[in-house]
Design a protein around this motif. Structure first.
Motif, PDB file in Angstrom:
ATOM      1  N   VAL A  73     -11.901 -15.489  48.806  1.00  0.00           N
ATOM      2  CA  VAL A  73     -12.383 -16.461  49.587  1.00  0.00           C
ATOM      3  C   VAL A  73     -13.865 -16.484  49.607  1.00  0.00           C
ATOM      4  CG1 VAL A  73     -12.396 -17.118  51.921  1.00  0.00           C
ATOM      5  CG2 VAL A  73     -10.544 -16.487  51.011  1.00  0.00           C
ATOM      6  N   ALA A  74     -14.583 -17.566  49.327  1.00  0.00           N
ATOM      7  CA  ALA A  74     -16.015 -17.557  49.360  1.00  0.00           C
ATOM      8  C   ALA A  74     -16.408 -18.680  50.330  1.00  0.00           C
ATOM      9  CB  ALA A  74     -16.453 -18.041  47.968  1.00  0.00           C
ATOM     10  N   GLU A  75     -17.774 -18.615  50.544  1.00  0.00           N
ATOM     11  CA  GLU A  75     -18.468 -19.690  51.596  1.00  0.00           C
ATOM     12  C   GLU A  75     -19.209 -20.504  50.788  1.00  0.00           C
ATOM     13  OE1 GLU A  75     -21.023 -20.349  55.680  1.00  0.00           O
ATOM     14  OE2 GLU A  75     -20.290 -18.238  54.833  1.00  0.00           O
ATOM     15  N   GLY A  92     -10.002 -19.007  45.491  1.00  0.00           N
ATOM     16  CA  GLY A  92      -9.639 -19.338  43.978  1.00  0.00           C
ATOM     17  C   GLY A  92      -9.893 -18.107  43.169  1.00  0.00           C
ATOM     18  N   MET A  93      -9.529 -17.982  41.949  1.00  0.00           N
ATOM     19  CA  MET A  93      -9.848 -17.053  41.080  1.00  0.00           C
ATOM     20  C   MET A  93     -11.136 -16.839  40.702  1.00  0.00           C
ATOM     21  SD  MET A  93      -6.971 -15.378  40.913  1.00  0.00           S
ATOM     22  CE  MET A  93      -7.132 -14.425  39.486  1.00  0.00           C
ATOM     23  N   LYS A 109      -9.811 -25.628  49.595  1.00  0.00           N
ATOM     24  CA  LYS A 109     -10.340 -25.425  50.865  1.00  0.00           C
ATOM     25  C   LYS A 109      -9.445 -24.649  51.746  1.00  0.00           C
ATOM     26  CE  LYS A 109     -13.313 -29.457  50.555  1.00  0.00           C
ATOM     27  NZ  LYS A 109     -13.696 -30.745  51.336  1.00  0.00           N
ATOM     28  N   VAL A 110      -9.912 -23.849  52.545  1.00  0.00           N
ATOM     29  CA  VAL A 110      -9.185 -23.232  53.475  1.00  0.00           C
ATOM     30  C   VAL A 110      -9.653 -23.276  54.799  1.00  0.00           C
ATOM     31  CG1 VAL A 110      -8.385 -21.446  51.880  1.00  0.00           C
ATOM     32  CG2 VAL A 110     -10.402 -20.876  52.903  1.00  0.00           C
ATOM     33  N   ASP A 111      -9.157 -22.966  55.801  1.00  0.00           N
ATOM     34  CA  ASP A 111      -9.498 -23.497  57.276  1.00  0.00           C
ATOM     35  C   ASP A 111      -9.541 -22.126  58.276  1.00  0.00           C
ATOM     36  OD1 ASP A 111     -10.033 -24.432  59.733  1.00  0.00           O
ATOM     37  OD2 ASP A 111      -8.635 -26.027  59.607  1.00  0.00           O
ATOM     38  N   TYR A 120      -5.880 -15.932  53.841  1.00  0.00           N
ATOM     39  CA  TYR A 120      -5.581 -16.831  52.527  1.00  0.00           C
ATOM     40  C   TYR A 120      -5.501 -15.913  51.229  1.00  0.00           C
ATOM     41  CZ  TYR A 120      -6.413 -20.500  55.964  1.00  0.00           C
ATOM     42  OH  TYR A 120      -6.138 -21.381  57.050  1.00  0.00           O
ATOM     43  N   LEU A 121      -5.731 -14.608  51.248  1.00  0.00           N
ATOM     44  CA  LEU A 121      -5.407 -13.810  50.081  1.00  0.00           C
ATOM     45  C   LEU A 121      -4.301 -13.069  50.221  1.00  0.00           C
ATOM     46  CD1 LEU A 121      -9.307 -12.437  49.811  1.00  0.00           C
ATOM     47  CD2 LEU A 121      -8.185 -14.264  48.307  1.00  0.00           C
TER      48      LEU A 121
END
Length: 331
Positions: A73-75, A92-93, A109-111, A120-121
């Motif tokens: 998970v990245a910003e 994503g990978m 996209k994740v919220d 989300y992981l």
């Protein structure tokens, strides 16, 4: 400078810290159509061990002296892509890098307002989907079944057991210490749990909690635990092969009881799978998991390690059973 973790050596037996190499590179700048990402949470998973071996598999092996990749998970720090804006969070990978650029392909996209980013992981990511599809599509659980889960206190196992309860199963977990056994029963609703490290006769222990046999076996471990459960298998049972962490670091091909006769006599079906088999149905799985989570039907456990430099050690700790639930590194 931007830190990067590469695969230095192909491990022989159990991986070591020396199999990884930390390097630094210039911080990248996004080109037109790209975005600059900064890692926030990194997933470490047992299957990565297989990708460190130079052999044919369902997914391409890692290359030596190149960055390792896993779920991240990245910003979005900077965007020159119309589909993403600064401040978005994506899953994503991605490479084990503090910062990297992407053209946006394969990112979702994740919220952060709907669930913690780390979820989300895990429960809302590949882990949860692995549990959902493996159990519901291959295990075919139904009311009254006895479901046994090995590696039950791990990321996938904790979710499998709960989905089994939602489907009306009696659920039995196998884990490696008393703390995990208690957690399975008190937090995740397991009807029974067995500590394999303090149980001398696993075959008898499983027979005691599953006197009518095991209808569904979700196996994350393999090895002698697999043998003990199969000795208690019920007629028309379903065996789901998700992982075999007991054998991942073996340098010789493991041997054990031949399963043919057991499967034939009891009309047992046994299926191995990888999550890619169900890629076209991911949205179905995500919606189901998110719904159960919002309804309070799913709990999840995380072991969160802090610091980019600790990613390799967090991965190594998986093989020592030091995680409860999903192992995630917070950057």
């Amino acid at each position: 400078m931007n830190k990067v973790i590469k695969l230095k050596n192909r491990p022989v037996g159990a991986p070591q810290n020396s199999d990884f190499e930390f390097t630094k590179e210039d911080t990248p700048s996004p080109k037109d159509g790209e975005l600059l990402l900064e890692a926030r949470y990194v997933s470490v998973d047992p299957y990565l061990r297989g990708r460190m071996m130079d052999q044919k598999s369902y997914i391409e092996p890692f290359k030596l002296n190149e960055p390792i990749t896993s779920g991240i998970v990245a910003e979005v720090i900077e965007s020159k892509n119309e589909n993403f804006k600064k401040g978005d969070f994506v899953n994503g990978m991605l490479a084990w890098k503090e910062q990297q650029t992407s053209n946006g392909e394969g990112l979702n996209k994740v919220d952060a307002d709907k669930a913690p980013l780390s979820a989300y992981l895990g429960v809302l990511g590949l882990t949860g989907l692995t549990a959902y599809f493996g159990l519901t599509k291959l295990g075919l659980p139904k009311e009254g079944d006895t479901l046994v889960v090995s590696g039950a206190a791990g990321a996938v196992g904790t979710i499998v057991g709960q989905i089994g309860k939602i489907h009306g199963c009696k659920v039995v977990g196998i884990a490696g210490n008393d703390e995990k056994v208690e957690m399975l029963k008190s937090k995740f609703g397991y009807d029974a749990a067995i500590n394999y490290n303090t149980t001398e006769d696993m075959t008898s222990a499983i027979a005691e909690v599953a006197p009518d046999g095991v209808n569904v076996f979700f196996d994350n471990v393999g090895g002698t635990i697999f043998d003990a459960v199969l000795a208690n298998i019920a007629r028309n049972a379903r065996v789901v092969l998700c992982g075999a962490i007991a054998d991942y670091n073996k340098t010789e091909t493991p041997s054990g009881p031949r399963v043919n006769t057991t499967l034939i006599k009891n009309s047992v079906s046994m299926s191995g799978f990888t999550l890619r088999d169900f890629q076209s149905d991911f949205q179905e799985g995500i919606q189901k998991l998110a719904g159960w989570l919002s309804e309070g039907k799913l709990e999840y456990e995380e072991t969160i390690v802090e610091g980019f430099d600790n990613i390799p050690q967090a991965f190594l700790d998986l093989f020592e059973g030091k995680n409860k639930g999903k192992m995630v590194v917070k950057i």
